[in-house]
Scaffold this motif. Structure first.
Motif, PDB file in Angstrom:
ATOM      1  N   SER A   1       0.829  -1.215   0.000  1.00  0.00           N
ATOM      2  CA  SER A   1       0.000   0.000   0.000  1.00  0.00           C
ATOM      3  C   SER A   1       0.862   1.262   0.000  1.00  0.00           C
ATOM      4  O   SER A   1       0.444   2.309  -0.503  1.00  0.00           O
ATOM      5  N   ASP A   2       2.080   1.170   0.537  1.00  0.00           N
ATOM      6  CA  ASP A   2       2.990   2.333   0.507  1.00  0.00           C
ATOM      7  C   ASP A   2       3.393   2.673  -0.920  1.00  0.00           C
ATOM      8  O   ASP A   2       3.372   3.840  -1.328  1.00  0.00           O
ATOM      9  N   PHE A   3       3.763   1.640  -1.688  1.00  0.00           N
ATOM     10  CA  PHE A   3       4.090   1.862  -3.102  1.00  0.00           C
ATOM     11  C   PHE A   3       2.856   2.355  -3.854  1.00  0.00           C
ATOM     12  O   PHE A   3       2.942   3.252  -4.696  1.00  0.00           O
ATOM     13  N   ALA A   4       1.705   1.770  -3.543  1.00  0.00           N
ATOM     14  CA  ALA A   4       0.467   2.148  -4.244  1.00  0.00           C
ATOM     15  C   ALA A   4       0.166   3.627  -4.048  1.00  0.00           C
ATOM     16  O   ALA A   4      -0.158   4.341  -5.008  1.00  0.00           O
ATOM     17  N   ARG A   5       0.263   4.097  -2.808  1.00  0.00           N
ATOM     18  CA  ARG A   5      -0.003   5.523  -2.538  1.00  0.00           C
ATOM     19  C   ARG A   5       0.970   6.422  -3.304  1.00  0.00           C
ATOM     20  O   ARG A   5       0.577   7.429  -3.901  1.00  0.00           O
ATOM     21  N   LYS A   6       2.236   6.047  -3.258  1.00  0.00           N
ATOM     22  CA  LYS A   6       3.281   6.826  -3.936  1.00  0.00           C
ATOM     23  C   LYS A   6       3.009   6.892  -5.445  1.00  0.00           C
ATOM     24  O   LYS A   6       3.108   7.969  -6.063  1.00  0.00           O
ATOM     25  N   MET A   7       2.632   5.758  -6.032  1.00  0.00           N
ATOM     26  CA  MET A   7       2.421   5.690  -7.473  1.00  0.00           C
ATOM     27  C   MET A   7       1.147   6.418  -7.893  1.00  0.00           C
ATOM     28  O   MET A   7       1.133   7.173  -8.870  1.00  0.00           O
ATOM     29  N   LEU A   8       0.069   6.215  -7.135  1.00  0.00           N
ATOM     30  CA  LEU A   8      -1.196   6.876  -7.484  1.00  0.00           C
ATOM     31  C   LEU A   8      -1.116   8.380  -7.253  1.00  0.00           C
ATOM     32  O   LEU A   8      -1.730   9.167  -7.983  1.00  0.00           O
ATOM     33  N   ASP A   9      -0.344   8.799  -6.252  1.00  0.00           N
ATOM     34  CA  ASP A   9      -0.120  10.225  -6.022  1.00  0.00           C
ATOM     35  C   ASP A   9       0.659  10.827  -7.187  1.00  0.00           C
ATOM     36  O   ASP A   9       0.349  11.923  -7.665  1.00  0.00           O
ATOM     37  N   HIS A  10       1.657  10.092  -7.671  1.00  0.00           N
ATOM     38  CA  HIS A  10       2.498  10.553  -8.781  1.00  0.00           C
ATOM     39  C   HIS A  10       1.656  10.834 -10.028  1.00  0.00           C
ATOM     40  O   HIS A  10       1.924  11.793 -10.766  1.00  0.00           O
ATOM     41  N   VAL A  11       0.634  10.010 -10.266  1.00  0.00           N
ATOM     42  CA  VAL A  11      -0.192  10.204 -11.470  1.00  0.00           C
ATOM     43  C   VAL A  11      -1.446  11.045 -11.181  1.00  0.00           C
ATOM     44  O   VAL A  11      -2.289  11.249 -12.060  1.00  0.00           O
ATOM     45  N   GLY A  12      -1.576  11.518  -9.931  1.00  0.00           N
ATOM     46  CA  GLY A  12      -2.585  12.530  -9.623  1.00  0.00           C
ATOM     47  C   GLY A  12      -3.965  12.038  -9.219  1.00  0.00           C
ATOM     48  O   GLY A  12      -4.905  12.835  -9.166  1.00  0.00           O
TER      49      GLY A  12
END
Length: 207
Positions: A108-119
């Motif tokens: 979930s940490d990677f998921a948040r980082k990745m989804l935040d990156h794409v907005g």
């Protein structure tokens, strides 16, 4: 209250390069040959495969494999990361009428980082990963956990994913599901091919 759960990799975002490069990086460190990208992506989603055994030759993931994977992935997961065409607009169209969540077998940490990156991270009320449950998909634990968190009945929910692991998790939780074919697997039947078709499936379920 109505809930839509999305898988992440291969459903919301194309993270295929990061996943395949990371698996091959770990394999290289273990003295194993590199594998072809499409082959890796097909097998990552296969519910009948023990991933540790298949990719690294061990019954379970070792501490060394986990550290190698997470360090490399953390450094490279935003490279070439793209939201699939039409997904951002779909999420923005749905966010006022539905509770939106992510159920991913990634961290979930990677998921948040990745989804935040794409907005689009801000639109999801819950983001659950394998680290938030004892049993990742295809087990229904993650789906049940999200339903309980938002106090939503399974017949008021839908799960969207690109893998049979997603569909099995939904089915095992008594939740309607949609299989999409723009992700990592090439499904020959029962899958939709466009975001427009996905919108139609959502409309049919909740109209």
């Amino acid at each position: 209250m109505r809930l839509i759960m999305f898988d992440m990799d291969g459903t919301l975002v194309d993270s295929s390069n990061a996943i395949t490069n990371t698996i091959n990086y770990v394999r290289g460190n273990l003295g194993l040959e590199t594998l072809e990208k499409n082959f890796i992506l097909e097998k990552v989603n296969d519910p009948d495969i023990n991933s540790a055994e298949f990719f690294y030759g061990t019954k379970e993931f070792t501490d060394e494999q986990v550290v190698l994977f997470e360090e490399y992935y953390n450094e490279h997961c935003l490279l070439d990361l793209e939201v699939y065409d039409g997904i951002t607009k779909l999420i923005e169209d749905l966010k006022d009428d539905f509770t939106l969540a992510v159920a991913t077998n990634a961290s979930s940490d990677f998921a948040r980082k990745m989804l935040d990156h794409v907005g689009i991270e801000k639109h999801f009320s819950s983001i659950l990963g394998f680290n938030n449950v004892k049993n990742p998909k295809p087990h229904p634990e993650m789906v049940h956990k999200i339903l309980n968190e938002h106090n939503i009945l399974n017949n008021n929910a839908q799960l969207i994913g690109d893998s049979h692991k997603d569909i099995m998790a939904a089915t095992n939780a008594g939740v309607d599901s949609v299989l999409v074919n723009w992700g990592f697997s090439n499904h020959e039947k029962d899958a939709i091919h466009t975001v427009a078709e996905l919108e139609q499936k959502i409309f049919e379920k909740f109209k």
